[in-house]
Write a protein that holds these residues in place. Structure first.
Motif, PDB file in Angstrom:
ATOM      1  N   ARG A   1       0.849  -1.180   0.000  1.00 23.41           N
ATOM      2  CA  ARG A   1       0.000   0.000   0.000  1.00 23.41           C
ATOM      3  C   ARG A   1       0.890   1.237   0.000  1.00 23.41           C
ATOM      4  O   ARG A   1       1.978   1.223   0.496  1.00 23.41           O
ATOM      5  CB  ARG A   1      -0.884  -0.002   1.260  1.00 23.41           C
ATOM      6  CG  ARG A   1      -1.839   1.149   1.355  1.00 23.41           C
ATOM      7  CD  ARG A   1      -2.410   1.226   2.743  1.00 23.41           C
ATOM      8  NE  ARG A   1      -1.376   1.527   3.728  1.00 23.41           N
ATOM      9  CZ  ARG A   1      -0.908   2.729   3.962  1.00 23.41           C
ATOM     10  NH1 ARG A   1      -1.338   3.767   3.284  1.00 23.41           N
ATOM     11  NH2 ARG A   1       0.021   2.920   4.866  1.00 23.41           N
TER      12      ARG A   1
ATOM     13  N   TRP B   1       1.123   5.002  -5.342  1.00 22.82           N
ATOM     14  CA  TRP B   1       0.476   5.505  -6.541  1.00 22.82           C
ATOM     15  C   TRP B   1       1.493   5.630  -7.670  1.00 22.82           C
ATOM     16  O   TRP B   1       1.163   5.498  -8.825  1.00 22.82           O
ATOM     17  CB  TRP B   1      -0.132   6.877  -6.256  1.00 22.82           C
ATOM     18  CG  TRP B   1      -1.573   6.766  -5.953  1.00 22.82           C
ATOM     19  CD1 TRP B   1      -2.174   6.911  -4.739  1.00 22.82           C
ATOM     20  CD2 TRP B   1      -2.609   6.440  -6.855  1.00 22.82           C
ATOM     21  NE1 TRP B   1      -3.513   6.707  -4.829  1.00 22.82           N
ATOM     22  CE2 TRP B   1      -3.815   6.420  -6.133  1.00 22.82           C
ATOM     23  CE3 TRP B   1      -2.659   6.158  -8.218  1.00 22.82           C
ATOM     24  CZ2 TRP B   1      -5.046   6.146  -6.715  1.00 22.82           C
ATOM     25  CZ3 TRP B   1      -3.876   5.884  -8.797  1.00 22.82           C
ATOM     26  CH2 TRP B   1      -5.044   5.875  -8.048  1.00 22.82           C
TER      27      TRP B   1
ATOM     28  N   ARG C   1       1.670   2.702 -11.098  1.00 22.77           N
ATOM     29  CA  ARG C   1       0.444   1.947 -11.074  1.00 22.77           C
ATOM     30  C   ARG C   1       0.567   0.739 -11.986  1.00 22.77           C
ATOM     31  O   ARG C   1       1.362  -0.140 -11.722  1.00 22.77           O
ATOM     32  CB  ARG C   1      -0.712   2.859 -11.469  1.00 22.77           C
ATOM     33  CG  ARG C   1      -1.182   3.746 -10.335  1.00 22.77           C
ATOM     34  CD  ARG C   1      -2.349   4.566 -10.738  1.00 22.77           C
ATOM     35  NE  ARG C   1      -3.343   3.769 -11.434  1.00 22.77           N
ATOM     36  CZ  ARG C   1      -4.303   3.093 -10.853  1.00 22.77           C
ATOM     37  NH1 ARG C   1      -4.408   3.087  -9.561  1.00 22.77           N
ATOM     38  NH2 ARG C   1      -5.187   2.424 -11.555  1.00 22.77           N
TER      39      ARG C   1
ATOM     40  N   SER D   1      -8.138  -1.368  -0.601  1.00 20.58           N
ATOM     41  CA  SER D   1      -8.054  -0.159  -1.410  1.00 20.58           C
ATOM     42  C   SER D   1      -9.320  -0.081  -2.246  1.00 20.58           C
ATOM     43  O   SER D   1      -9.541  -0.891  -3.143  1.00 20.58           O
ATOM     44  CB  SER D   1      -6.817  -0.199  -2.309  1.00 20.58           C
ATOM     45  OG  SER D   1      -6.745   0.955  -3.108  1.00 20.58           O
TER      46      SER D   1
ATOM     47  N   GLU E   1      -9.855   3.223  -6.178  1.00 19.29           N
ATOM     48  CA  GLU E   1      -8.624   3.434  -6.928  1.00 19.29           C
ATOM     49  C   GLU E   1      -8.830   4.219  -8.216  1.00 19.29           C
ATOM     50  O   GLU E   1      -8.262   3.880  -9.260  1.00 19.29           O
ATOM     51  CB  GLU E   1      -7.966   2.095  -7.264  1.00 19.29           C
ATOM     52  CG  GLU E   1      -7.684   1.220  -6.055  1.00 19.29           C
ATOM     53  CD  GLU E   1      -7.098  -0.128  -6.428  1.00 19.29           C
ATOM     54  OE1 GLU E   1      -7.110  -0.490  -7.616  1.00 19.29           O
ATOM     55  OE2 GLU E   1      -6.622  -0.827  -5.524  1.00 19.29           O
TER      56      GLU E   1
ATOM     57  N   ARG F   1      -6.930   7.513  -3.962  1.00 16.39           N
ATOM     58  CA  ARG F   1      -6.822   6.153  -3.431  1.00 16.39           C
ATOM     59  C   ARG F   1      -7.429   6.087  -2.036  1.00 16.39           C
ATOM     60  O   ARG F   1      -6.732   6.248  -1.035  1.00 16.39           O
ATOM     61  CB  ARG F   1      -5.356   5.714  -3.407  1.00 16.39           C
ATOM     62  CG  ARG F   1      -5.155   4.240  -3.078  1.00 16.39           C
ATOM     63  CD  ARG F   1      -3.678   3.897  -3.193  1.00 16.39           C
ATOM     64  NE  ARG F   1      -3.351   2.645  -2.560  1.00 16.39           N
ATOM     65  CZ  ARG F   1      -3.247   1.469  -3.181  1.00 16.39           C
ATOM     66  NH1 ARG F   1      -3.476   1.403  -4.466  1.00 16.39           N
ATOM     67  NH2 ARG F   1      -2.922   0.385  -2.522  1.00 16.39           N
TER      68      ARG F   1
ATOM     69  N   VAL G   1      -8.501   4.202   1.208  1.00 21.60           N
ATOM     70  CA  VAL G   1      -7.990   2.962   1.775  1.00 21.60           C
ATOM     71  C   VAL G   1      -8.562   2.723   3.164  1.00 21.60           C
ATOM     72  O   VAL G   1      -8.968   3.648   3.869  1.00 21.60           O
ATOM     73  CB  VAL G   1      -6.445   2.961   1.859  1.00 21.60           C
ATOM     74  CG1 VAL G   1      -5.822   2.954   0.480  1.00 21.60           C
ATOM     75  CG2 VAL G   1      -5.943   4.143   2.682  1.00 21.60           C
TER      76      VAL G   1
END
Length: 277
Positions: free
Chosen positions: A2, A5, A8, A73, A76, A95, A97
């Motif tokens: 986690r 970004w 990706r 997540s 997204e 994102r 979470v």
């Protein structure tokens, strides 16, 4: 795993985006940046608006085998917009979470939003013989997330992407990137703040088409943390499947595992890509 970004994903549709015979319709194939880690060397195209979203579950058990940490997540969303010309793409990502952990016989959960992701992808060259298709992606996260998940700093990075179409059914791609990141252990920076360091990432993926609408991929990727107390690495392997319902709608599913103790133990996810006419 986690928090990332920056770096990706590249879907099977992107792997075959440069093959003339693979185009679906006048606008060409759907160029998706999910479900795998490697980005596409192709952009969505001038005037195209594309939304990619999904869900990922991660689970990791600490050394000693007691308790565990899991992450959901949710959503997204990544918005990709072709601008100015065929070679330029603007990107905005969020994102949400939810992170949970088992501690002292009870579960503790924290939910919120990670920092905002912004990027600009520029396609530099198409494939020509052994020379790969090449793109560069300057990117940054800005501190707009929830208190529990924000870095409170602007963290820039850059991603260098390359790919080869070997046949109409087989393609290879990879990426090399470096991003600013924060140490998980605080106290290394000024006034006891978390220290910044350079996080390198490398990936390699092979994609295989299964007819006109389906594809599979297998991938390796790794993170290398050049922190003040030394360099550590996380290695992962993952694979997935994509299915195109139409020229502008793609579904995906994936799963992967960490290959060493520093890596997250297991992750899986699914998602959709929608291209708007």
């Amino acid at each position: 795993m986690r928090r990332r970004w920056m770096g990706r994903t590249l879907a099977i549709g992107a792997l075959f985006a440069m093959i003339p015979g693979s185009a679906h319709g006048q606008r060409g194939p759907l160029v998706a940046d999910r479900p795998d880690f490697t980005e596409a060397a192709a952009t969505v195209g001038r005037g195209v608006v594309q939304l990619e979203f999904g869900y990922t579950y991660e689970y990791d058990r600490p050394e000693g085998g007691r308790g565990g940490v899991w992450t959901h997540s949710l959503g997204e969303p990544l918005l990709r917009v072709g601008a100015l010309g065929e070679s330029l793409e603007l990107r905005v990502g969020l994102r949400p979470v939810s992170v949970g952990a088992e501690a002292d016989g009870r579960n503790v959960t924290e939910t919120g939003m990670e920092d905002l992701y912004l990027g600009v992808k520029l396609a530099l060259a198409e494939q020509e013989g052994l020379r790969p298709a090449v793109a560069i992606l300057p990117q940054v996260t800005v501190p707009a997330g929830s208190d529990a998940f924000t870095s409170d700093r602007t963290l820039p990075g850059v991603n260098f992407i390359y790919g080869w179409d070997l046949t109409e059914d087989v393609a290879l791609a990879g990426s090399t990137q470096v991003n600013r990141a924060l140490s998980d252990a605080g106290g290394g920076g000024p006034r006891g703040e978390a220290a910044e360091y350079a996080e390198w990432a490398q990936s390699a993926v092979a994609g295989f088409s299964l007819g006109a609408r389906a594809g599979v991929y297998a991938e390796w990727f790794a993170f290398f943390h050049a922190e003040v107390d030394g360099t550590r690495a996380e290695h992962y392997a993952n694979g997935g499947f994509t299915w195109s319902f139409s020229d502008d709608l793609q579904w995906d599913i994936r799963a992967g595992v960490g290959l060493n103790e520093s890596a997250t133990g297991f992750f899986t996810g699914t998602g959709l890509v929608v291209r708007f006419p």
